[in-house]
Motif scaffolding. Sequence first.
Motif, PDB file in Angstrom:
ATOM      1  N   HIS A  24       0.830  -1.198   0.000  1.00 38.62           N
ATOM      2  CA  HIS A  24       0.000   0.000   0.000  1.00 38.62           C
ATOM      3  C   HIS A  24       0.873   1.260   0.000  1.00 38.62           C
ATOM      4  O   HIS A  24       1.989   1.239   0.511  1.00 38.62           O
ATOM      5  CB  HIS A  24      -0.909  -0.009   1.230  1.00 38.62           C
ATOM      6  N   VAL A  25       0.335   2.325  -0.557  1.00 41.28           N
ATOM      7  CA  VAL A  25       1.061   3.591  -0.610  1.00 41.28           C
ATOM      8  C   VAL A  25       1.440   4.030   0.813  1.00 41.28           C
ATOM      9  O   VAL A  25       0.663   3.826   1.769  1.00 41.28           O
ATOM     10  CB  VAL A  25       0.211   4.668  -1.341  1.00 41.28           C
ATOM     11  N   ASP A  26       2.657   4.545   0.945  1.00 42.01           N
ATOM     12  CA  ASP A  26       3.187   5.037   2.221  1.00 42.01           C
ATOM     13  C   ASP A  26       3.550   3.957   3.236  1.00 42.01           C
ATOM     14  O   ASP A  26       3.896   4.277   4.373  1.00 42.01           O
ATOM     15  CB  ASP A  26       2.211   6.026   2.911  1.00 42.01           C
ATOM     16  N   HIS A  27       3.471   2.709   2.856  1.00 40.26           N
ATOM     17  CA  HIS A  27       3.863   1.674   3.807  1.00 40.26           C
ATOM     18  C   HIS A  27       5.381   1.462   3.836  1.00 40.26           C
ATOM     19  O   HIS A  27       5.890   0.744   4.676  1.00 40.26           O
ATOM     20  CB  HIS A  27       3.100   0.364   3.533  1.00 40.26           C
ATOM     21  N   GLY A  28       6.094   2.116   2.868  1.00 36.07           N
ATOM     22  CA  GLY A  28       7.553   2.123   2.964  1.00 36.07           C
ATOM     23  C   GLY A  28       8.305   1.363   1.882  1.00 36.07           C
ATOM     24  O   GLY A  28       9.455   0.992   2.072  1.00 36.07           O
ATOM     25  N   ALA A 138       7.126  -6.696   7.477  1.00 35.97           N
ATOM     26  CA  ALA A 138       6.292  -5.947   8.422  1.00 35.97           C
ATOM     27  C   ALA A 138       7.107  -4.728   8.819  1.00 35.97           C
ATOM     28  O   ALA A 138       8.007  -4.809   9.659  1.00 35.97           O
ATOM     29  CB  ALA A 138       5.950  -6.817   9.621  1.00 35.97           C
ATOM     30  N   ASN A 139       6.811  -3.603   8.186  1.00 37.96           N
ATOM     31  CA  ASN A 139       7.704  -2.438   8.231  1.00 37.96           C
ATOM     32  C   ASN A 139       7.348  -1.448   9.348  1.00 37.96           C
ATOM     33  O   ASN A 139       6.249  -1.470   9.873  1.00 37.96           O
ATOM     34  CB  ASN A 139       7.663  -1.735   6.870  1.00 37.96           C
ATOM     35  N   LYS A 140       8.297  -0.600   9.632  1.00 42.28           N
ATOM     36  CA  LYS A 140       8.186   0.490  10.625  1.00 42.28           C
ATOM     37  C   LYS A 140       8.189  -0.043  12.061  1.00 42.28           C
ATOM     38  O   LYS A 140       7.556   0.531  12.937  1.00 42.28           O
ATOM     39  CB  LYS A 140       6.951   1.363  10.361  1.00 42.28           C
ATOM     40  N   ILE A 141       8.910  -1.138  12.302  1.00 43.42           N
ATOM     41  CA  ILE A 141       8.930  -1.672  13.670  1.00 43.42           C
ATOM     42  C   ILE A 141       9.668  -0.742  14.627  1.00 43.42           C
ATOM     43  O   ILE A 141       9.537  -0.890  15.837  1.00 43.42           O
ATOM     44  CB  ILE A 141       9.545  -3.088  13.751  1.00 43.42           C
ATOM     45  N   VAL A 206      10.733  -5.544   9.991  1.00 49.16           N
ATOM     46  CA  VAL A 206      11.833  -4.697   9.506  1.00 49.16           C
ATOM     47  C   VAL A 206      11.564  -3.232   9.825  1.00 49.16           C
ATOM     48  O   VAL A 206      10.434  -2.831  10.105  1.00 49.16           O
ATOM     49  CB  VAL A 206      12.055  -4.803   7.969  1.00 49.16           C
ATOM     50  N   SER A 207      12.613  -2.451   9.732  1.00 49.25           N
ATOM     51  CA  SER A 207      12.457  -0.999   9.719  1.00 49.25           C
ATOM     52  C   SER A 207      13.278  -0.465   8.562  1.00 49.25           C
ATOM     53  O   SER A 207      14.504  -0.599   8.552  1.00 49.25           O
ATOM     54  CB  SER A 207      12.942  -0.371  11.021  1.00 49.25           C
ATOM     55  N   ALA A 208      12.598   0.123   7.613  1.00 51.04           N
ATOM     56  CA  ALA A 208      13.307   0.711   6.475  1.00 51.04           C
ATOM     57  C   ALA A 208      14.074   1.935   6.936  1.00 51.04           C
ATOM     58  O   ALA A 208      14.977   2.408   6.263  1.00 51.04           O
ATOM     59  CB  ALA A 208      12.312   1.091   5.382  1.00 51.04           C
ATOM     60  N   MET A 209      13.696   2.448   8.123  1.00 48.06           N
ATOM     61  CA  MET A 209      14.371   3.637   8.618  1.00 48.06           C
ATOM     62  C   MET A 209      15.680   3.269   9.299  1.00 48.06           C
ATOM     63  O   MET A 209      16.733   3.781   8.963  1.00 48.06           O
ATOM     64  CB  MET A 209      13.447   4.376   9.581  1.00 48.06           C
ATOM     65  N   THR A 210      15.632   2.340  10.271  1.00 48.58           N
ATOM     66  CA  THR A 210      16.849   2.003  11.009  1.00 48.58           C
ATOM     67  C   THR A 210      17.632   0.861  10.353  1.00 48.58           C
ATOM     68  O   THR A 210      18.800   0.657  10.652  1.00 48.58           O
ATOM     69  CB  THR A 210      16.510   1.549  12.442  1.00 48.58           C
TER      70      THR A 210
HETATM   71  P1  GDP Z   1       5.863   4.010  -0.325  1.00 47.24           P
HETATM   72  O1  GDP Z   1       4.740   4.911  -0.750  1.00 47.24           O
HETATM   73  O2  GDP Z   1       5.349   2.663   0.049  1.00 47.24           O
HETATM   74  O3  GDP Z   1       7.017   3.954  -1.257  1.00 47.24           O
HETATM   75  O4  GDP Z   1       6.377   4.608   1.084  1.00 47.24           O
HETATM   76  P2  GDP Z   1       7.658   5.504   1.385  1.00 47.24           P
HETATM   77  O5  GDP Z   1       8.894   4.700   1.346  1.00 47.24           O
HETATM   78  O6  GDP Z   1       7.592   6.733   0.567  1.00 47.24           O
HETATM   79  O7  GDP Z   1       7.393   5.852   2.933  1.00 47.24           O
HETATM   80  C1  GDP Z   1       6.265   6.587   3.372  1.00 47.24           C
HETATM   81  C2  GDP Z   1       6.598   7.308   4.656  1.00 47.24           C
HETATM   82  O8  GDP Z   1       6.869   6.397   5.698  1.00 47.24           O
HETATM   83  C3  GDP Z   1       7.829   8.205   4.553  1.00 47.24           C
HETATM   84  O9  GDP Z   1       7.595   9.382   5.267  1.00 47.24           O
HETATM   85  C4  GDP Z   1       8.935   7.379   5.205  1.00 47.24           C
HETATM   86  O10 GDP Z   1       9.930   8.181   5.767  1.00 47.24           O
HETATM   87  C5  GDP Z   1       8.160   6.628   6.269  1.00 47.24           C
HETATM   88  N1  GDP Z   1       8.786   5.323   6.555  1.00 47.24           N
HETATM   89  C6  GDP Z   1       9.075   4.354   5.685  1.00 47.24           C
HETATM   90  N2  GDP Z   1       9.632   3.292   6.303  1.00 47.24           N
HETATM   91  C7  GDP Z   1       9.682   3.610   7.623  1.00 47.24           C
HETATM   92  C8  GDP Z   1      10.151   2.927   8.797  1.00 47.24           C
HETATM   93  O11 GDP Z   1      10.634   1.794   8.769  1.00 47.24           O
HETATM   94  N3  GDP Z   1      10.008   3.580   9.987  1.00 47.24           N
HETATM   95  C9  GDP Z   1       9.471   4.828  10.081  1.00 47.24           C
HETATM   96  N4  GDP Z   1       9.376   5.368  11.285  1.00 47.24           N
HETATM   97  N5  GDP Z   1       9.027   5.497   9.001  1.00 47.24           N
HETATM   98  C10 GDP Z   1       9.142   4.909   7.786  1.00 47.24           C
END
Ligand code: GDP
Length: 461
Positions: A24-28, A138-141, A206-210
Amino acid sequence: MSDTDTDTRDPTSLRTPIVAVLGHVDHGKTSLLDKIRGSAVIEGEAGAITQHIGATAVPLDVVSSIAGDLVNPDDFDLPGLLFIDTPGHHSFTTLRSRGGALADIAILVVDVNDGFQPQTLEALDILKRSQTPFIVAANKIDTVPGWNANEDTPINATYESQTDRVTSRLDESLYKIIGNLSDEGFSADLYWRVQNFQRNVGVVPVSAMTGEGVPDLLAVMMGLSQRYMKEEMEIDVQGPGVGTVLEVKEEKGFGTTVDIVLYDGTIRADDTIVVGGQNDPIVTDVRALLQPRPLAEIRTESRFEQVDEVGAAAGIKVAAPDLGDAMAGAPVRVVRNRDVETVETEVQAELADIAVDTEEQGVVVKADTLGSLEAMADALEEAEVPIVRAEVGDVAPRDVSVASTAEDPKQQVILGFNVDVLDDAAHRAEVDDVTIFTDAVIYQVIEEYEEFVEEIERAQQ
Ligand code: GDP
């Protein structure tokens, strides 16, 4: 010509598995790809990751240095992983059930807080239909503390020993995802409890951030590919290329070009190719094969450099005459030493397989790729909405003409998925009283259309 011309080919006869990232959009999705690419650049030797058109190749040694103990390169003979760069529409909707899927394996990204959303379900539908093996990230943990990512426990160690890794808070989110997958008919579990990734979907926190969990994600993907997909990676190293169109693009100085993903054989700068088109297959001669030039080299000259040949798996831009009618999602085949007619027939057969049945009366459907067109058609069939015309491409004036001739006002409609409406088409639609619905989510387009139908029916009563 650069010296990469000769060594882009796979030295063994096994190609790199092609990975699509969906969700889904914004899921990372983008963040996850960036994280993998970024880690690859940090971990890899200079030039170790190859930037392709529309894809990034991460070779095994780089996967292994990111994944540490989780991936021992000696255990693998697949050369690495090729990630399709455009997450979302293109990569996921061109996944196809027949005539060769674009991606071999997929990562479905689900935000642990947000859970399943319309595009998650849409992606699952496509994965189901194309029978593409996938794992769930499972993102954004990092937003739900509680996973001990640094535990030195190898994935295939005793599974019981890993259950302490998750706290109850995260556990709840993860089990919700597992439950959602099960509602959709998939048997899923936390990845360290999965014994057979072909039968069970592994969920990787997972965390795409860390970057937590990224090593595990890579390890699971490599393991899954090596264990269950090796045979599908066997290619005819010197054979005529077979691929799929990712995008059709205008390119300054080259006219209409197609970005393709090549999954078998080779394509050479002097080949004749057959490309799936709106009407008949297009037979044309390659004018140039283009790869992105390394950033440092781009000044005023072209963003591309020409190469003589590439081998699977690779993403490459092909410049050739007459590509105007080429469709994203359509097959591409190199003719080389074969009969053009034979290859045309092959392309036609592949296209026929994904053609949409149309009726005398119905709505007009437009989509960005053949795969998404097929998905739209399936969804409309389920909703019992007949289709009069189904095509890949933006909404054009001729679509409006077709829609305006419908006898039933409920069918004076164009439904578009991931497409734009050309200016003159929008104007014409207003004049001809044709309604256009477009969205990036199939369910949404159909829902909007159903509301429109209800309104008309109410008005008729
Ligand atoms: P996409 O639309 O699925 O490609 O999502 P994006 O990669 O553009 O991410 C959408 C938003 O979620 C952005 O503001 C990212 O910074 C944030 N985001 C993505 N992954 C993570 C994560 O693992 N942790 C956190 N805290 N934020 C994340």
